[in-house]
Design a protein around this motif. Structure first.
Motif, short mmCIF file in Angstrom:
data_model
loop_
_atom_site.label_atom_id
_atom_site.label_comp_id
_atom_site.label_asym_id
_atom_site.label_seq_id
_atom_site.Cartn_x
_atom_site.Cartn_y
_atom_site.Cartn_z
N ARG A 28 34.32 24.84 39.57
CA ARG A 28 33.46 23.66 39.45
C ARG A 28 32.03 24.11 39.19
O ARG A 28 31.61 25.18 39.62
N SER A 74 33.62 29.75 41.55
CA SER A 74 34.19 28.40 41.59
C SER A 74 34.41 27.92 40.17
O SER A 74 33.59 28.17 39.28
N ASN A 85 44.01 28.03 47.54
CA ASN A 85 45.35 28.32 48.06
C ASN A 85 45.35 29.51 49.02
O ASN A 85 46.09 30.47 48.86
N MET A 121 37.70 28.94 48.70
CA MET A 121 39.11 29.28 49.00
C MET A 121 39.99 28.49 48.05
O MET A 121 39.88 27.28 47.92
N SER A 179 29.79 21.92 42.91
CA SER A 179 30.28 23.06 43.68
C SER A 179 29.43 23.34 44.92
O SER A 179 28.22 23.52 44.84
N ILE A 180 30.09 23.35 46.06
CA ILE A 180 29.39 23.61 47.33
C ILE A 180 29.00 25.09 47.43
O ILE A 180 27.90 25.43 47.86
N SER A 181 29.90 25.97 47.00
CA SER A 181 29.57 27.40 47.11
C SER A 181 28.36 27.74 46.24
O SER A 181 27.51 28.56 46.62
C1 LIG Z 1 42.94 25.26 43.09
C2 LIG Z 1 42.33 24.90 44.42
C3 LIG Z 1 42.93 25.36 45.57
C4 LIG Z 1 42.37 25.06 46.81
N1 LIG Z 1 42.95 25.55 47.93
C5 LIG Z 1 42.40 25.28 49.14
C6 LIG Z 1 42.97 25.81 50.34
O1 LIG Z 1 43.94 26.55 50.35
N2 LIG Z 1 42.38 25.49 51.51
C7 LIG Z 1 41.28 24.69 51.59
O2 LIG Z 1 40.79 24.42 52.68
N3 LIG Z 1 40.70 24.21 50.46
C8 LIG Z 1 41.24 24.48 49.27
N4 LIG Z 1 40.65 23.99 48.13
C9 LIG Z 1 39.39 23.23 48.26
C10 LIG Z 1 38.18 24.09 47.98
O3 LIG Z 1 38.15 25.28 48.77
C11 LIG Z 1 36.92 23.29 48.26
O4 LIG Z 1 36.93 22.13 47.44
C12 LIG Z 1 35.66 24.08 48.03
O5 LIG Z 1 34.56 23.21 48.22
C13 LIG Z 1 35.64 24.64 46.63
O6 LIG Z 1 34.43 25.34 46.38
P1 LIG Z 1 33.33 24.72 45.39
O7 LIG Z 1 32.85 23.44 46.07
O8 LIG Z 1 32.27 25.74 45.28
O9 LIG Z 1 34.00 24.40 44.10
C14 LIG Z 1 41.19 24.27 46.89
C15 LIG Z 1 40.60 23.82 45.71
C16 LIG Z 1 41.16 24.12 44.49
C17 LIG Z 1 40.48 23.64 43.22
#
Ligand SMILES: Cc1cc2nc3c(=O)[nH]c(=O)nc-3n(C[C@H](O)[C@H](O)[C@H](O)COP(=O)(O)O)c2cc1C
Length: 198
Positions: free
Chosen positions: A12, A10, A98, A96, A16-18
């Motif tokens: 973030r 990630s 995009n 995820m 960050s949730i992951s």
């Molecule tokens: C560049 C970018 C693209 C993303 N594309 C998608 C997507 O295609 N589908 C979706 O459901 N979430 C999408 N998200 C949201 C992230 O999957 C979501 O915020 C997730 O919690 C990110 O993981 P993290 O919390 O560990 O950072 C996107 C976020 C970012 C920053």
């Protein structure tokens, strides 16, 4: 001692949730028995991108026949691929982006997929070299349903891990939206806490 390789992907950090979910799972694995944890944080490390001809040609040239430029170009990949091959277990934290994996995770996969280290060629087809390994894969989205037609994360990672020989894979899924993020986190944590960890 068991070697766990944790791979964060990630961009973030604090929110960050992951990463939060991977922390919970890492703690569970550590409680289960002696383990050394090696970490790769793919957006916060200088990964040498797959980005020039020497690197590509170096990938497919035996080490003792590589030019100096090729040796230099594959040095970073050698370290990552060897480290990956030497781990016993993997903990991937995967947001995820995009509809697929993040660019950093894709770059990492391009660096660790190496002939003679993580796979070899059989008679015309590749054979994974990583046997008896276990992978935990936490996949987080902002709402896109996992295992739907829009999900290119789980199918891709399944194919990639199988390609290098890893077939024992546990996916932990958290497809949350802003409205149900708290519940999605609780559900994913419950799921992690009931996982069978060997
Ligand atoms: C560049 C970018 C693209 C993303 N594309 C998608 C997507 O295609 N589908 C979706 O459901 N979430 C999408 N998200 C949201 C992230 O999957 C979501 O915020 C997730 O919690 C990110 O993981 P993290 O919390 O560990 O950072 C996107 C976020 C970012 C920053």
């Amino acid at each position: 001692m068991k070697k766990l390789l944790r791979i964060d992907s990630s961009a973030r950090q604090s929110d960050s949730i992951s990463r939060q979910l991977a922390d919970v799972l890492q703690a569970r694995i550590e409680q289960q028995g002696a383990v050394t944890v090696q970490k790769r944080d793919l957006y916060y490390e200088e990964l040498v991108k797959l980005g020039n001809e020497d690197q590509v040609n170096g990938y497919f040239t035996p080490a003792d026949q590589q030019t100096e430029a090729q040796q230099h170009a594959v040095a970073g990949s050698n370290i990552l691929a060897t480290e990956f091959a030497q781990a016993d277990e993997y903990l991937f934290a995967v947001p995820m982006y995009n509809f697929g994996v993040s660019a950093a995770l894709k770059t990492y996969i391009d660096l660790i997929s190496r002939v003679g280290v993580t796979f070899k060629y059989g008679e015309g087809f590749p054979i994974g070299l990583l046997e008896n390994k276990k992978a935990y894969v936490i996949v987080v989205t902002g709402g896109t349903p996992l295992e739907s037609d829009y999900d290119f994360v789980i199918p891709y990672l399944k194919v990639f891990l199988n390609f290098v020989g890893i077939t024992n894979i546990e996916f932990i899924k958290a497809a949350s939206t802003r409205n149900n993020i708290e519940q999605a986190l609780i559900d994913a944590k419950n799921n992690i806490n009931t996982l069978e960890i060997s």
